[in-house]
Motif scaffolding. Structure first.
Motif, PDB file in Angstrom:
ATOM      1  N   HIS A 103       0.822  -1.242  -0.022  1.00  0.00           N
ATOM      2  CA  HIS A 103       0.019  -0.035   0.014  1.00  0.00           C
ATOM      3  C   HIS A 103       0.953   1.330  -0.036  1.00  0.00           C
ATOM      4  O   HIS A 103       0.411   2.427   0.217  1.00  0.00           O
ATOM      5  N   ASN A 104       2.056   1.139  -0.276  1.00  0.00           N
ATOM      6  CA  ASN A 104       3.088   2.117  -0.353  1.00  0.00           C
ATOM      7  C   ASN A 104       3.854   2.191  -1.642  1.00  0.00           C
ATOM      8  O   ASN A 104       4.851   2.064  -1.706  1.00  0.00           O
ATOM      9  N   PRO A 105       3.215   2.514  -2.583  1.00  0.00           N
ATOM     10  CA  PRO A 105       3.757   2.078  -4.070  1.00  0.00           C
ATOM     11  C   PRO A 105       4.851   3.428  -4.295  1.00  0.00           C
ATOM     12  O   PRO A 105       5.993   2.966  -5.104  1.00  0.00           O
ATOM     13  N   GLU A 106       4.708   4.398  -3.646  1.00  0.00           N
ATOM     14  CA  GLU A 106       5.763   5.465  -3.659  1.00  0.00           C
ATOM     15  C   GLU A 106       7.158   5.171  -2.938  1.00  0.00           C
ATOM     16  O   GLU A 106       8.156   6.009  -2.955  1.00  0.00           O
ATOM     17  N   GLY A 107       6.980   3.804  -2.110  1.00  0.00           N
ATOM     18  CA  GLY A 107       8.220   3.655  -1.444  1.00  0.00           C
ATOM     19  C   GLY A 107       8.950   2.441  -2.092  1.00  0.00           C
ATOM     20  O   GLY A 107      10.038   1.992  -1.589  1.00  0.00           O
ATOM     21  N   LEU A 108       8.659   2.060  -3.469  1.00  0.00           N
ATOM     22  CA  LEU A 108       9.283   0.778  -3.925  1.00  0.00           C
ATOM     23  C   LEU A 108      10.551   1.133  -4.528  1.00  0.00           C
ATOM     24  O   LEU A 108      11.376   0.614  -4.539  1.00  0.00           O
ATOM     25  N   SER A 109      10.571   2.243  -5.331  1.00  0.00           N
ATOM     26  CA  SER A 109      11.685   2.857  -6.112  1.00  0.00           C
ATOM     27  C   SER A 109      12.770   3.271  -5.161  1.00  0.00           C
ATOM     28  O   SER A 109      12.255   4.190  -4.299  1.00  0.00           O
ATOM     29  N   ILE A 151       8.199  11.262  -9.878  1.00  0.00           N
ATOM     30  CA  ILE A 151       7.015  12.344  -9.863  1.00  0.00           C
ATOM     31  C   ILE A 151       5.779  11.514  -9.442  1.00  0.00           C
ATOM     32  O   ILE A 151       5.426  10.416  -9.791  1.00  0.00           O
ATOM     33  N   LYS A 152       4.795  12.245  -8.716  1.00  0.00           N
ATOM     34  CA  LYS A 152       3.600  11.793  -7.923  1.00  0.00           C
ATOM     35  C   LYS A 152       2.450  12.722  -8.813  1.00  0.00           C
ATOM     36  O   LYS A 152       2.743  13.800  -8.243  1.00  0.00           O
ATOM     37  N   GLU A 153       1.640  12.038  -9.649  1.00  0.00           N
ATOM     38  CA  GLU A 153       0.415  13.065 -10.028  1.00  0.00           C
ATOM     39  C   GLU A 153      -0.769  12.493  -9.338  1.00  0.00           C
ATOM     40  O   GLU A 153      -1.112  11.482  -9.170  1.00  0.00           O
ATOM     41  N   SER A 154      -1.424  13.390  -8.862  1.00  0.00           N
ATOM     42  CA  SER A 154      -2.594  13.408  -7.992  1.00  0.00           C
ATOM     43  C   SER A 154      -3.280  14.730  -8.066  1.00  0.00           C
ATOM     44  O   SER A 154      -2.925  15.585  -8.155  1.00  0.00           O
ATOM     45  N   GLY A 155      -4.733  14.504  -7.635  1.00  0.00           N
ATOM     46  CA  GLY A 155      -5.769  15.871  -7.228  1.00  0.00           C
ATOM     47  C   GLY A 155      -6.500  15.986  -8.598  1.00  0.00           C
ATOM     48  O   GLY A 155      -7.237  14.942  -8.974  1.00  0.00           O
ATOM     49  N   LEU A 156      -6.467  17.011  -9.041  1.00  0.00           N
ATOM     50  CA  LEU A 156      -7.694  17.676 -10.001  1.00  0.00           C
ATOM     51  C   LEU A 156      -7.164  16.798 -11.157  1.00  0.00           C
ATOM     52  O   LEU A 156      -6.077  16.668 -11.403  1.00  0.00           O
ATOM     53  N   PRO A 157      -8.321  16.633 -12.192  1.00  0.00           N
ATOM     54  CA  PRO A 157      -7.614  16.133 -13.524  1.00  0.00           C
ATOM     55  C   PRO A 157      -6.783  16.662 -14.488  1.00  0.00           C
ATOM     56  O   PRO A 157      -7.132  17.908 -14.400  1.00  0.00           O
ATOM     57  N   CYS A 158      -6.139  15.958 -15.191  1.00  0.00           N
ATOM     58  CA  CYS A 158      -5.135  16.778 -16.108  1.00  0.00           C
ATOM     59  C   CYS A 158      -5.912  17.191 -17.253  1.00  0.00           C
ATOM     60  O   CYS A 158      -6.476  16.933 -17.956  1.00  0.00           O
ATOM     61  N   LYS A 193      -3.323   4.430  -4.855  1.00  0.00           N
ATOM     62  CA  LYS A 193      -2.218   5.549  -5.066  1.00  0.00           C
ATOM     63  C   LYS A 193      -1.119   4.855  -6.240  1.00  0.00           C
ATOM     64  O   LYS A 193      -0.201   5.709  -6.695  1.00  0.00           O
ATOM     65  N   TYR A 194      -1.440   3.924  -6.914  1.00  0.00           N
ATOM     66  CA  TYR A 194      -0.514   3.256  -7.972  1.00  0.00           C
ATOM     67  C   TYR A 194      -0.522   4.163  -9.119  1.00  0.00           C
ATOM     68  O   TYR A 194       0.730   4.422  -9.702  1.00  0.00           O
ATOM     69  N   ALA A 195      -1.422   4.506  -9.724  1.00  0.00           N
ATOM     70  CA  ALA A 195      -1.307   5.282 -10.885  1.00  0.00           C
ATOM     71  C   ALA A 195      -0.931   6.481 -10.844  1.00  0.00           C
ATOM     72  O   ALA A 195      -0.228   7.001 -11.712  1.00  0.00           O
ATOM     73  N   SER A 196      -0.793   7.053  -9.482  1.00  0.00           N
ATOM     74  CA  SER A 196      -0.038   8.461  -9.371  1.00  0.00           C
ATOM     75  C   SER A 196       1.187   8.273  -9.410  1.00  0.00           C
ATOM     76  O   SER A 196       1.803   9.221  -9.713  1.00  0.00           O
ATOM     77  N   VAL A 197       1.718   7.054  -9.340  1.00  0.00           N
ATOM     78  CA  VAL A 197       3.392   6.769  -9.595  1.00  0.00           C
ATOM     79  C   VAL A 197       3.421   6.002 -10.686  1.00  0.00           C
ATOM     80  O   VAL A 197       4.516   5.576 -10.902  1.00  0.00           O
ATOM     81  N   GLY A 198       2.681   6.104 -11.750  1.00  0.00           N
ATOM     82  CA  GLY A 198       2.782   5.256 -12.955  1.00  0.00           C
ATOM     83  C   GLY A 198       2.801   3.878 -12.728  1.00  0.00           C
ATOM     84  O   GLY A 198       3.443   3.011 -13.579  1.00  0.00           O
ATOM     85  N   ARG A 199       2.417   3.308 -11.909  1.00  0.00           N
ATOM     86  CA  ARG A 199       2.468   1.930 -11.604  1.00  0.00           C
ATOM     87  C   ARG A 199       0.966   1.304 -11.728  1.00  0.00           C
ATOM     88  O   ARG A 199      -0.037   1.937 -11.732  1.00  0.00           O
TER      89      ARG A 199
END
Length: 295
Positions: free
Chosen positions: A52-58, A63-70, A260-266
């Motif tokens: 549950h911490n994909p941002e901790g794998l690399s 870059i983390k992308e989150s929040g309002l739509p692109c 949270k995976y999509a936010s770090v491209g996973r």
């Protein structure tokens, strides 16, 4: 993905060691006794399917992308002169939706310790510091120097145990409490679900069992993976009659693990039935005289 340095031995000289962290959580009450500051070191050698911490794998900042739509405006892809943006080839600051954030910061151990010890009086009186991840043992020189620099604060080490024994021994020797996972007792199933067998982990716990370092075992309960009565009973048998074991904590699967995976491209692909509630049973541990808690 960048790989960590090989984990073999701990350097005798660790002065000015630097490492990468991805979060510092203050006022934490779930990472050891009392109220704590938890530092999350970046990078992990395992690939648990339920992480549950994909941002901790690399092991590197990303870059983390989150929040309002692109909006698809493309502004972040245009060249910029910001020093902090260069490693990523994108501008972190120009997005009109504020979607981009750097996850991961390279810091020197001594400087990080100084930052944390600004609250030393509070932490000494109320709790301490927990070093977590990712996997903190995957940055051994940085971890060891950080532990030394944080004394006399109470130190808890939160680890999967996936590290060479010399690294594990050195880190545990400086900790006041070790919190270690047992994800599966079967080596084949452990490799299937985490990417590595459990040989090192069980050997490290066996070493810990023979010491007087207080430790807690955490079992993430994953439906259909490790929550069988057979696996729980094998875990309890492995931990029986260990004076330094404070208790076992059962952690039922978090259904928000993949959010949270999509936010770090996973891509999150657990491979088990997330809709099935895990089997939560402390009975095998109680039968062995082991205190068991469900978190």
């Amino acid at each position: 993905m960048c790989c960590a340095a090989p984990l073999t031995t701990v350097s005798a000289e660790t002065a000015m060691a630097s490492g990468v962290i991805f979060d510092i959580k203050e006022m934490s009450v779930n990472d050891g006794p009392g109220i704590r500051t938890t530092v999350f070191l970046k990078g992990c050698p395992l690939r648990c399917r339920w992480c549950h911490n994909p941002e901790g794998l690399s092991f590197e900042p990303e870059i983390k992308e989150s929040g309002l739509p692109c909006l698809g405006c493309g502004l972040c892809r245009q060249p910029c002169g910001h020093e902090d943006c260069r490693p990523f080839g994108r501008c972190l600051h120009i997005c009109p939706q504020g979607r981009l954030k750097q996850v991961g910061e390279r810091v020197e151990a001594s400087a990080l310790a100084d930052r944390i010890k600004r609250q030393a009086d509070f932490l000494l009186a109320n709790g301490g510091v927990t070093l977590s991840g990712g996997e903190p043992l995957a940055q051994p020189d940085f971890l060891i120097e950080l532990e030394r620099s944080l004394k006399p604060l109470h130190l808890a080490l939160e680890t999967s145990g996936q590290a060479p024994l010399p690294v594990f021994q050195a880190a545990c020797a400086l900790a006041d409490l070790v919190m270690i996972d047992i994800k599966h007792m079967d080596p084949g199933q452990h490799k299937r679900w985490t990417g590595a067998d459990n040989r090192r982990i069980l050997a490290n716990i066996a070493w810990l069992k023979a010491r007087d370092i207080p430790f807690i075992v955490r079992v993430p309960l994953i439906p259909g993976v490790n929550d069988s009565q057979e696996n729980l009973a094998a875990t309890a048998a492995f931990l029986a009659d260990v004076p330094a074991l404070r208790h076992v904590e059962l952690l039922p699967y978090n259904t928000l693990a993949g959010s949270k995976y999509a936010s770090v491209g996973r891509t999150y692909d657990p491979g088990f039935d997330e809709t099935r509630p895990p089997n939560i049973d402390c009975t095998p541990f109680a039968a062995r005289g082991i205190c068991c808690q469900v978190l």
